[in-house]
Design an enzyme around this catalytic site. Sequence first.
Site, PDB file in Angstrom:
ATOM      1  CG  HIS A 136      43.611  50.893  44.770  1.00 23.07           C
ATOM      2  ND1 HIS A 136      44.073  52.176  44.859  1.00 23.07           N
ATOM      3  CD2 HIS A 136      44.708  50.091  44.956  1.00 23.07           C
ATOM      4  CE1 HIS A 136      45.379  52.167  45.068  1.00 23.07           C
ATOM      5  NE2 HIS A 136      45.798  50.909  45.142  1.00 23.07           N
TER       6      HIS A 136
ATOM      7  CG  HIS B 163      48.350  50.201  41.055  1.00 22.83           C
ATOM      8  ND1 HIS B 163      49.501  49.518  41.385  1.00 22.83           N
ATOM      9  CD2 HIS B 163      47.811  50.610  42.232  1.00 22.83           C
ATOM     10  CE1 HIS B 163      49.632  49.502  42.706  1.00 22.83           C
ATOM     11  NE2 HIS B 163      48.616  50.160  43.242  1.00 22.83           N
TER      12      HIS B 163
ATOM     13  CD  GLU C 150      49.802  53.347  43.412  1.00 23.04           C
ATOM     14  OE1 GLU C 150      48.650  53.413  43.849  1.00 23.04           O
ATOM     15  OE2 GLU C 150      50.719  52.778  44.024  1.00 23.04           O
TER      16      GLU C 150
HETATM   17  C1  G6D Z   1      48.589  50.807  46.549  1.00 28.22           C
HETATM   18  O1  G6D Z   1      49.051  52.001  48.565  1.00 28.22           O
HETATM   19  C2  G6D Z   1      48.548  50.822  48.029  1.00 28.22           C
HETATM   20  C3  G6D Z   1      49.235  49.632  48.576  1.00 28.22           C
HETATM   21  O2  G6D Z   1      49.184  49.629  49.969  1.00 28.22           O
HETATM   22  C4  G6D Z   1      48.561  48.414  47.999  1.00 28.22           C
HETATM   23  O3  G6D Z   1      49.042  47.264  48.572  1.00 28.22           O
HETATM   24  C5  G6D Z   1      48.726  48.430  46.506  1.00 28.22           C
HETATM   25  O4  G6D Z   1      48.145  49.584  46.000  1.00 28.22           O
HETATM   26  C6  G6D Z   1      48.127  47.244  45.835  1.00 28.22           C
HETATM   27  O5  G6D Z   1      49.746  51.258  46.066  1.00 28.22           O
END
Ligand code: G6D
Length: 333
Positions: free
Chosen positions: A108, A178, A298
């Site tokens: 991320h 998210h 997402e």
């Molecule tokens: C995302 O794919 C990731 C997950 O593994 C993570 O823990 C989350 O973001 C915070 O969806």
Amino acid sequence: MDTTLSREAAGTAPGGRPVERWTLERGGTRVRLLTYGGIVQSVEVPDRSGARGDVVLGLGSAAEYAACRGPYLGALVGRYANRIAGASFTLDGTLYALVPGDGPNCLHGGAEGFDRRVWRAERVPGGVRLTRVSPAGEQGFPGRLAVSATYTLDAAGALAIAYEAAADAPTPVSLTNHTYWNLNGAASGPAVGSHELRLGASRMTPVDAAGIPKGGTAPVAGTRHDFRAARVLDAGHDHNFALDGGADGGERFAAELYAPASGRVLTIRTTEPGIQVFTADSFAPPVPFGPGAGVALETQAFPDAPNRPEFPSAVLRPGERYTSRTTYAFSVR
Ligand code: G6D
């Protein structure tokens, strides 16, 4: 009637920069978002009886979000959503090292991603636009990136998030939101087991135990990843699905989430090629929500695309414009 917009002061981010909370309202939907991390803090929509309730997992202040970073609750994620293996990639013959965080991998956008930044907000027709400049070298990514994320409501109360970006050097870009959804209400108990999910995906990207793609895509038929027909959402999903449908830049069907108890339906359409489904199994204190309390849907480029030539390219070059749009439509049945 156009979207009703209001803004208020919402405390400060770590480091002291002031944060605003914007409220957008139209067609039965009320959305609150923060200029800290572009966070969607609440989305209130009617249930089958007309009673409005908040259907996302949210916290109170920017400080609370800053202290509870792990789950990326409601956040605008970038410069590259999901994982980049080994926190590195080679582009045009140059190796770039990113800030790792998820073990040796970059997740991320790195330790200080777009979700940790204060964005500038301005009114636009139908909603609010957030902008910021990600400087060259931020978290190791090449090139200066000018980014905007525009949140609007349409007459039917659907939320659209449209992203745009331009860079002065080639760089990977993949932006997403998210938000964790629970259509029975954030405090109603787990979304897992009480929601039905349908995806517009007949293939997914298989990953190893660290969530890194093994290469290529695989059919969902005959596997636990098969959501082509609506079925009860079970636990244990943290995977990217390759969306079916045209690659002409238009929006394609991504997901339909339905909560029989409240009657609420969320329909997601996107220009992106993929959608990560994450069932929040790892939620534990101090995250103030239990395992499976919500499901993150997402829309994104494929994980690790910067290292995977077989995946749709996620590279933005100077002179090009990154555009991405996802709509979240609400209804009942
Ligand atoms: C995302 O794919 C990731 C997950 O593994 C993570 O823990 C989350 O973001 C915070 O969806």
